[in-house]
Design an enzyme around this catalytic site. Structure first.
Site, short mmCIF file in Angstrom:
data_model
loop_
_atom_site.label_atom_id
_atom_site.label_comp_id
_atom_site.label_asym_id
_atom_site.label_seq_id
_atom_site.Cartn_x
_atom_site.Cartn_y
_atom_site.Cartn_z
N ASP A 71 -8.05 -1.02 -19.01
CA ASP A 71 -6.82 -0.45 -18.46
C ASP A 71 -5.82 -0.14 -19.57
O ASP A 71 -5.72 -0.86 -20.55
CB ASP A 71 -6.16 -1.43 -17.48
CG ASP A 71 -6.98 -1.63 -16.22
OD1 ASP A 71 -7.73 -0.71 -15.86
OD2 ASP A 71 -6.87 -2.70 -15.61
N GLU A 125 -7.40 3.52 -3.85
CA GLU A 125 -8.02 2.46 -4.64
C GLU A 125 -6.96 1.38 -4.85
O GLU A 125 -5.86 1.67 -5.31
CB GLU A 125 -8.44 2.96 -6.03
CG GLU A 125 -9.50 4.03 -6.05
CD GLU A 125 -9.78 4.48 -7.48
OE1 GLU A 125 -9.27 3.84 -8.44
OE2 GLU A 125 -10.48 5.48 -7.65
#
Length: 265
Positions: free
Chosen positions: A59, A48
């Site tokens: 995040d 990824e």
């Protein structure tokens, strides 16, 4: 190789797949390409590549730190696609993980076309749900790209059914409530979430919940089809800001530990 094929190959070896994440452009574009190829060589089955974004609300601090440095160095979507092309050339399925705003800004149809041209396998969209993804689903289908949407412990059974039905490649089960990041123990929410997803889809289920070593990878691999690792890989590079060779060695050691974990589950 397609993402689905990579998961099937891992299953044929009686193990889970190891999915590794790094943001494009950290420490710089060539450095990220070197790091991602190192992860492939050391045992990652699927890659990824993160598209650095200015408002990464989902995040954790580790990934935010690396993405912010990439943005400060001027990394753009074209650099992300160049990174995809370099990594996909290894034959490893390579997906982009991105918030939706940059794709919309770039142009959905154009992004799908350029991602496919770069050899990308598909897109992971953490803040886009299938019921809001009409344009992306059409563009992805036109270019035979994987559509990876997320399910979470808070997802209702109806939403899990709807989400998995819209996925192609695999389903991303995020078992941490809130932001991502490594943890010292894995989540007891992940196993039940995987079971709920497997009840309604035959697609592989990859789990991301802050795995940071081989023992945790083995634990997750005991019930999931894929173990997704991000923050631990990013940390390996952040810990060696002035010595790229040491950062790549740390990545190799970590990847080999994680790859061993998914094999001994």
């Amino acid at each position: 190789m397609s993402t689905r094929t990579a998961f099937e190959k891992a299953r044929s070896e009686d193990r889970a797949a190891l999915v590794g994440y790094l943001p494009a452009g950290y420490p710089d574009v060539p450095g990220a390409i070197d790091a991602l190829r190192t992860m492939v060589d050391a045992g990652c089955d699927v890659i990824e590549i993160g598209l650095p974004y200015s408002d990464p609300v989902m995040d954790g601090p580790t990934i935010q730190a690396a993405a912010q440095q990439a943005l400060e160095r001027g990394v753009r979507t074209a650099d992300v696609l160049r990174t995809v092309e370099a990594v996909a050339a290894t034959g490893t399925p390579t997906l982009v993980m991105t918030y939706w705003n940059p794709v919309e800004h770039y142009g959905v149809a154009r992004f799908a076309r350029d991602l496919a041209s770069a050899g990308g396998a598909g897109l992971i969209t953490p803040d886009l749900t299938p019921d809001s993804a009409t344009d992306w689903i059409a563009a992805a289908d036109e270019h035979d790209l994987d559509k990876v949407f997320l399910v979470a412990p808070s997802s209702t059974d109806a939403r899990i059914t709807m989400t998995t039905a819209a996925c192609r490649g695999f389903v991303y089960a995020t078992a941490v409530m809130g932001v991502t990041g490594t943890r010292t123990t894995t989540s007891d929410l992940a196993g039940p979430l995987v079971a709920r997803a497997k009840a309604v889809t035959d697609l592989p289920i990859g789990v991301g919940l802050g795995v940071s070593d081989g023992d945790q990878a083995a634990e997750v691999a005991s019930y999931a089809d894929g173990v997704i690792v991000g923050s631990a890989f990013v940390r390996a590079l952040l810990d060696h800001p002035d010595d790229r060779a040491a950062g790549l060695r740390a990545l190799t050691i970590l990847t080999e530990d994680l790859a061993g974990g998914v094999r001994r589950a």
